[in-house]
Enzyme design. Structure first.
Site, PDB file in Angstrom:
ATOM      1  N   ILE A 108       0.859  -1.181   0.000  1.00  0.00           N
ATOM      2  CA  ILE A 108       0.000   0.000   0.000  1.00  0.00           C
ATOM      3  C   ILE A 108       0.895   1.231   0.000  1.00  0.00           C
ATOM      4  O   ILE A 108       1.915   1.252   0.688  1.00  0.00           O
ATOM      5  CB  ILE A 108      -0.955  -0.003   1.209  1.00  0.00           C
ATOM      6  N   VAL A 139       4.725  -1.176   3.058  1.00  0.00           N
ATOM      7  CA  VAL A 139       4.357   0.220   2.841  1.00  0.00           C
ATOM      8  C   VAL A 139       5.255   0.770   1.744  1.00  0.00           C
ATOM      9  O   VAL A 139       6.489   0.699   1.849  1.00  0.00           O
ATOM     10  CB  VAL A 139       4.496   1.051   4.125  1.00  0.00           C
ATOM     11  N   LYS A 140       4.643   1.290   0.682  1.00  0.00           N
ATOM     12  CA  LYS A 140       5.414   1.807  -0.454  1.00  0.00           C
ATOM     13  C   LYS A 140       5.797   3.262  -0.209  1.00  0.00           C
ATOM     14  O   LYS A 140       4.939   4.109   0.049  1.00  0.00           O
ATOM     15  CB  LYS A 140       4.600   1.695  -1.746  1.00  0.00           C
ATOM     16  N   ILE A 141       7.091   3.524  -0.308  1.00  0.00           N
ATOM     17  CA  ILE A 141       7.630   4.878  -0.137  1.00  0.00           C
ATOM     18  C   ILE A 141       8.418   5.230  -1.385  1.00  0.00           C
ATOM     19  O   ILE A 141       9.300   4.477  -1.793  1.00  0.00           O
ATOM     20  CB  ILE A 141       8.539   4.957   1.103  1.00  0.00           C
TER      21      ILE A 141
END
Length: 369
Positions: A108, A139-141
């Site tokens: 996400i 978690v997409k950064i």
């Protein structure tokens, strides 16, 4: 099982799907893909969610409840997308457990509008990690300059991270350094390193799209001869950098403490130019320990007529470097290409986020009426 997909798995390539929707989850389609096409992970992004949330009726009841509670559009987006990702995490949990935590992952993305704000990106990562609350979440950064600090801090706190929007080799080196910094912070804090995971998403097809456009403008035979070569060369050299990083004493010390490597992930593997084979960004990027995240059309094309012949990356390092050198010779600036692609990538996701907000706001207001 499919022979081509079996061969990919035998080569140590993890197959992830680049798509997620409530329809796919509710219909059982994701379970079917896991069973039939060896899907062991799934990614999402603002564009994917914008399409999913504005199509069909699967979200109507939940949107109605949010409207009656007076939930604002920003929080509604987080709740709806987190619900889907949590559901997908549960579907993939058996894969996660069977692979000892390697796969079975769902991604996400943080709000792309804060991609250039380190503190805000970290705050988003913490909120999503808490909201989804599943051990197989990524978690997409974004791999912006500001994102590097957030990547380090998130990993240091035990948040598993999918670093997205990587285009350049130099930025990839900085991403791996940020990964090492974060894992060292986690080790210093006494965290179990084996429970913290990360992938580095190197975008592929977009590189060819931008480079080919510039090559066509040169109008030279030498330029035309380089069409379709830049993306695979760039990704292959990224894998060479990955091997170099994994050979360093710094990484070896973390590995000895239980850390898992930050696997390279090939993103944007759907072929955009119809002149090219539709499986080229899979067939030609086979290497041990990578993830290839594919749109469903590409996945089915690989299953049907892919040409999986073994490792197609490690023997091509010199050829890949020659491609980048030749681009400079014909006047195509690699540095400018990757800079433009990063800016465009952040802008496109932010635009999709804006579209998503507008569409959801209209539906929330409609439900109130």
């Amino acid at each position: 099982m499919n022979q081509n997909l079996d061969r990919l798995a035998d080569q140590g390539v993890s197959i992830w799907l680049d798509d997620l929707s409530r329809e796919r989850l509710a219909s059982g389609d994701l379970e079917n893909l896991i069973q039939d096409l060896r899907v062991v992970g799934i990614t999402s992004n603002p564009t994917i969610f914008a399409k999913a949330l504005t199509a069909g009726t699967r979200y109507d009841e939940q949107i109605g409840d949010l409207a009656r509670r007076g939930v604002g559009v920003e929080e509604a987006v987080r709740l709806l997308t987190a619900y889907d990702v949590r559901w997908a995490c549960d579907v993939l949990r058996p894969v996660h457990e069977a692979s000892d935590g390697l796969d079975g992952r769902v991604s996400i993305e943080v709000d792309p509008r804060v991609a250039h704000d380190t503190a805000a990106t970290l705050a988003e990562a913490r909120a999503l990690w808490w909201l989804v609350d599943r051990p197989n979440l990524f978690v997409k950064i974004p791999a912006t300059v500001a994102g590097l600090g957030a990547i380090t801090a998130a990993l240091g706190e035990g948040i598993s991270v999918n670093v997205t929007l990587i285009f350049s080799l130099d930025r990839y080196d900085k991403v791996f350094d940020a990964f090492l910094d974060g894992m060292e912070q986690a080790r210093k804090s006494g965290r179990d390193l084996s429970g913290i995971a990360s992938v580095a998403s190197f975008f592929v097809s977009r590189v060819d799209t931008e480079v080919d456009r510039r090559l066509d403008r040169t109008g030279s035979p030498a330029g035309r001869a380089l069409r379709g070569k830049a993306a695979i060369a760039n990704a292959g050299l990224a894998y060479q950098h990955y091997e170099q990083h994994c050979a360093t004493p710094r990484w070896q010390a973390l590995a000895a403490a239980g850390a898992r490597p930050q696997r390279p992930l090939w993103a944007s593997t759907g072929v955009k130019d119809p002149a090219y084979d539709d499986t080229r960004y899979v067939d030609q990027l086979v290497a041990h320990g990578v993830v290839n995240t594919m749109p469903e059309d590409t996945l089915r094309a690989v299953a049907d007529h892919g040409r999986i012949t073994g490792d197609t990356v490690r023997a091509e390092y010199a050829a890949g470097q020659r491609v980048l050198d030749d681009l400079r010779t014909v006047g195509v600036s690699y540095e400018d290409v990757v800079h433009v692609l990063e800016d465009e990538g952040v802008a496109k996701f932010a635009a999709s986020w804006h579209d998503l907000y507008q569409a959801l706001e209209q539906r929330l207001n409609t439900k109130v009426e």
